[in-house]
Design an enzyme around this catalytic site. Structure first.
Site, PDB file in Angstrom:
ATOM      1  N   LYS A  17     -36.181 -43.885  36.901  1.00 33.32           N
ATOM      2  CA  LYS A  17     -36.350 -45.492  36.979  1.00 33.32           C
ATOM      3  C   LYS A  17     -37.045 -45.823  35.783  1.00 33.32           C
ATOM      4  CE  LYS A  17     -35.497 -45.774  41.773  1.00 33.32           C
ATOM      5  NZ  LYS A  17     -36.188 -45.807  43.293  1.00 33.32           N
ATOM      6  N   GLN A  39     -41.277 -45.958  46.482  1.00 33.72           N
ATOM      7  CA  GLN A  39     -40.298 -44.939  46.663  1.00 33.72           C
ATOM      8  C   GLN A  39     -40.299 -44.291  47.979  1.00 33.72           C
ATOM      9  OE1 GLN A  39     -38.102 -43.873  43.946  1.00 33.72           O
ATOM     10  NE2 GLN A  39     -37.197 -42.626  45.743  1.00 33.72           N
ATOM     11  N   ASP A  76     -36.078 -54.416  44.593  1.00 33.60           N
ATOM     12  CA  ASP A  76     -34.976 -53.794  45.661  1.00 33.60           C
ATOM     13  C   ASP A  76     -34.178 -54.702  46.421  1.00 33.60           C
ATOM     14  OD1 ASP A  76     -34.900 -51.142  45.075  1.00 33.60           O
ATOM     15  OD2 ASP A  76     -36.746 -50.385  46.195  1.00 33.60           O
TER      16      ASP A  76
END
Ligand SMILES: NC(=O)c1ccc[n+]([C@@H]2O[C@H](COP(=O)([O-])OP(=O)(O)OC[C@H]3O[C@@H](n4cnc5c(N)ncnc54)[C@H](OP(=O)(O)O)[C@@H]3O)[C@@H](O)[C@H]2O)c1
Length: 302
Positions: free
Chosen positions: A54, A98, A121
């Site tokens: 990422k 995460q 997200d």
């Protein structure tokens, strides 16, 4: 007939180039770039490799990127305070935590602490609600479903009036992609059916699908005779079915299989995504797009 391959690896490159160009323009005009922070708790090798990818991608498209690594024994209160710090940081447009988190931390509490306007997200209940309402309300569609929809559109598949069947009803793939495809608007306007383990005749539903989206996590679940000739088949499943030695690196790597019997299905479908190299590469790409959107919302240019 052999189906057209819808390659996530190719679409990813197109979208990342578009993002890079837009970031450059915004930087020239407004003097700012999108800022993305990834918070990693602990040292799980899988999580480290996801976060590294990422951050690398964020760097590639010209974002300001921060990898904030925290010890596995960070307290829940300290993690919440860290999120609060980034919620208030004007240079940060996207905050990623995460998952999974260690057992002593309440994952839901942590995710819900992220400012919904920085929740790139798209998992915060506010963004789930915005997605359900649809249209202009939507800020950050969740990344994997957004990637699926983008692939369908870029492959030139007609969605309006199409019968879409989604196998799987998870909160991260099945439910949101079904919701997105039924909305009014381009890349949607479909008639949607969701099927799951309690569905009576899975095959009969799949056979009706003009667009079949499979996110079950069961290797080769979908048989070729379940596929309508010419259908678009999106295989979201990623199943580790063994290990092999990589020809490139000489290291052990996982053998991955999708939820669709690919070799047989490609002789019947009109278009199909491979595994790997299909939906997989789209998720991080859409994360970058959401982070760019976040800055654009802030600047009033979205
Ligand atoms: N970027 C990516 O490429 C990406 C991202 C996310 C997920 N994935 C992959 O996509 C797959 C699904 O992920 P997920 O998180 O949505 O999984 P999940 O939370 O385990 O949900 C699986 C869904 O599939 C349904 N299902 C399982 N077996 C079935 C069967 N035999 N017949 C009908 N329905 C069945 C389940 O039904 P019930 O609800 O009735 O149990 C459930 O709704 C996994 O392989 C995952 O690794 C890939």
């Amino acid at each position: 007939m052999t189906a057209t391959l819808i390659k996530g690896t190719v679409i990813r490159e197109q979208i990342l180039e578009e993002i890079t160009a837009e970031v450059k323009q915004i930087k020239e005009k407004h003097g700012v770039v999108p800022g993305l922070v990834t918070i990693l708790v602990g040292e799980s090798p899988a999580s480290i490799s996801y976060v590294t990818l990422k951050i690398k991608t964020a760097h590639r498209v010209g974002f300001k990127e921060i990898q904030d690594n925290q010890s596995v024994d960070i307290s829940e209160a300290d993690l919440l305070a860290l999120i609060d710090k980034y919620n208030k940081d004007e240079s940060i447009n996207g905050i990623l935590v995460q998952l999974p988190l260690p057992k002593h931390i309440d994952e839901k509490k942590v995710l819900n602490a992220i400012d919904p306007d920085k929740d790139v997200d798209g998992f915060h209940p506010v963004n789930v609600g915005r997605l359900m309402i649809g249209g202009d309300e939507v800020k950050f569609p969740p990344c994997t479903p957004a990637g699926i929809q983008e692939m369908i559109v870029r492959a030139g598949v007609e969605t309006s009036g199409a019968e879409v069947v989604v196998v799987g009803r998870s909160n991260i793939v099945g439910k949101p992609i079904a919701n997105m495809m039924v909305q009014k608007g381009p890349g949607a306007n479909s008639t949607v059916t969701i099927v799951h383990t309690r569905t009576k005749d899975l095959a009969a539903h799949c056979k009706r699908a003009d667009i079949l989206i499979v996110a079950a996590g069961v290797p080769d679940l979908v048989k070729p005779e379940w596929i309508k000739p010419g259908a678009c088949v999106i295989d979201v499943g990623v199943n580790r079915v063994g290990e092999k030695i990589s020809e490139k690196t000489g290291k052990k790597i996982a053998i991955l299989k999708g939820d669709v019997d690919f070799d047989a299905a490609k002789e019947i479908a009109g278009s199909i995504t491979p595994v790997p190299g299909g939906v997989g590469p789209m998720t991080i790409t859409m994360l970058m797009l959401n982070t760019l959107k976040s800055l654009k919302f802030k600047l009033g240019i979205a």
